[in-house]
Design an enzyme around this catalytic site. Structure first.
Site, mmCIF file in Angstrom:
data_model
loop_
_atom_site.group_PDB
_atom_site.id
_atom_site.type_symbol
_atom_site.label_atom_id
_atom_site.label_comp_id
_atom_site.label_asym_id
_atom_site.label_seq_id
_atom_site.Cartn_x
_atom_site.Cartn_y
_atom_site.Cartn_z
ATOM 1 N N SER A 34 -4.305 -4.055 -1.785
ATOM 2 C CA SER A 34 -5.256 -4.181 -2.884
ATOM 3 C C SER A 34 -5.965 -5.531 -2.801
ATOM 4 O O SER A 34 -6.600 -5.834 -1.810
ATOM 5 C CB SER A 34 -4.531 -3.988 -4.218
ATOM 6 O OG SER A 34 -5.440 -3.802 -5.278
ATOM 7 N N ASP A 60 -5.777 2.980 -4.166
ATOM 8 C CA ASP A 60 -5.090 1.698 -4.016
ATOM 9 C C ASP A 60 -3.747 1.840 -3.292
ATOM 10 O O ASP A 60 -2.905 2.648 -3.676
ATOM 11 C CB ASP A 60 -4.862 1.124 -5.424
ATOM 12 C CG ASP A 60 -4.363 -0.302 -5.416
ATOM 13 O OD1 ASP A 60 -3.905 -0.790 -4.373
ATOM 14 O OD2 ASP A 60 -4.428 -0.937 -6.488
#
Length: 405
Positions: free
Chosen positions: A67, A216
């Site tokens: 991320s 993500d």
């Protein structure tokens, strides 16, 4: 693709040294500014030892990030026109201060903030357009194989319901993973409820096309340290000659690992069982202007990796080779992933600076809390880490020169 030795020209192969070096950066939204401060300090120490042109990519065999950590990984390893890292570590903080308010635009009143939070019921809070355009502008058409050292960036394919790991080590076996860094970064940062999922395609040289439906990587590995170590131990198991073939995959004395968290609110004890017992979907998504379900899986997965590695390094009597820097005392606005006001971002910078002055800590395997160990401050530990990295690089350079490489 070429080997590590020629594609990653400023870092001689691990077989020419004594250690395998790993840098790992957790996910955590705007809180990525905290490891940014830590990395700026470490790079400055390396520059004191080896000159102002020293960059982190010159010292780590693999840099891994999830991320926001994936974005930092790309910043540190993507080449500029001079084939040096696109960003120095000291520039990461300014990058966050400049761009986060545009990635996560904020409402200025309570009503507006409440409306923003409730958006997660109908769709992502942010459209991601600014972030996507920024990444395409900064890293353009740079592909995974072009990074200045090896990278490992986890994502999750929502269509396949399994992780997809974009790893330099997988490219020979699976070249279809040699995607644009911009697509990889957009994918790993597509946090559910915050930013939209990312679809893209990549074409192989033989004309085949693979579709990617990505969110993500933090849903699978918010702390990617263990995944990076898996990829490295796999290379040792396969007998990759770029590594010392006499090294056992389980010999953790040969690994030098720096793992950086983005902070948690663990010690704030936001909720109790009696509070959440009757929660439904809305409360799990929006309670207290946070997204509790995201906090739970990110913190939980990160801690599990830290606990495993702390236990393993300790059992093998090589705990000094593993340094985890994390704070577990964020409160209020500081704990949020997306409160990108100038004040909050500047306060997160202060958290990173304060963390440098605090004692080295390790997770207590019974309580899960970080507790000080007798190793000085994090800044002192990073200075020692810099010396070890510098010496390893010099050893490799000397052996490469002796071998005529």
């Amino acid at each position: 693709m070429g080997s590590i030795a020629n594609a990653k020209a400023n870092l001689h192969i691990p077989a020419q040294g004594k250690l395998i070096t790993i840098l790992s950066i957790d996910g955590g939204g705007i809180r990525g500014i905290i490891p940014g401060v830590i990395l700026g300090f470490l790079e400055s120490e390396l520059q004191k030892l080896d000159g102002e042109n020293a960059r982190l990519a010159d010292y780590f065999d693999v840099i891994t990030g999830t991320s926001t950590g994936g974005l930092v990984t790309a910043m540190l390893t993507a080449p500029n026109e001079k084939n040096r890292p696109l960003y120095a570590a000291k520039d990461i903080t300014d990058f966050y201060l400049e761009h986060c308010p545009k990635i996560f635009p904020q409402e200025n009143n309570i009503l507006g903030q409440a409306q923003e939070q409730l958006k997660v019921i109908a769709g992502p809070k942010y459209d991601g357009k600014y972030l996507h355009n920024l990444l395409r502008e900064k890293v353009g058409k740079i592909k995974l194989h072009q990074t200045l050292t090896n990278v490992v960036i986890p994502t999750f394919d929502i269509k396949l319901l399994q992780p997809t790991i974009f790893s330099s080590f997988l490219l020979k076996k699976d070249p279809i993973l040699d995607c644009k860094l911009s697509d990889v970064c957009i994918s790993t940062s597509a946090a559910p409820t915050y930013l939209p999922a990312h679809y893209f395609e990549n074409q192989h040289g033989d004309g085949s096309v693979r579709q990617f439906n990505m969110i993500d990587g933090g849903v699978a590995a918010n702390n990617p340290t263990l995944i990076a170590m898996h990829h490295l131990t796999r290379q040792l198991t396969l007998g990759n000659k770029e590594f010392n073939t006499n090294t056992s995959p389980l010999d953790y004395t040969k690994f030098l690992v720096l793992s950086l968290g983005t902070g948690t609110a663990k010690n704030e004890n936001k909720f109790k069982a009696k509070d959440v017992a009757m929660w439904g979907v809305v409360s799990w998504l929006t309670a207290g202007f946070t997204t509790p379900i995201i906090d739970v899986f990110q913190t939980g997965s990160s801690d599990m990796v830290d606990i495993h590695l702390s236990t393993t390094f300790e059992a093998l009597r090589s705990e000094d080779n593993y340094l985890r820097i994390q704070c577990d005392y964020l409160t209020g606005d500081l704990s949020l992933l997306d409160l990108a006001t100038q004040r909050n971002l500047e306060n997160l910078v202060k958290v990173g600076e304060k963390l440098l002055t605090e004692p080295v800590s390790r997770v207590n395997l019974d309580t899960g809390d970080n507790e000080p160990v007798n190793q000085g401050t994090n800044a002192e530990a990073l200075k020692k880490f810099a010396v070890m990295l510098s010496q390893e690089k010099r050893n490799r350079n000397a052996r490469a020169a002796a071998a005529g490489n």
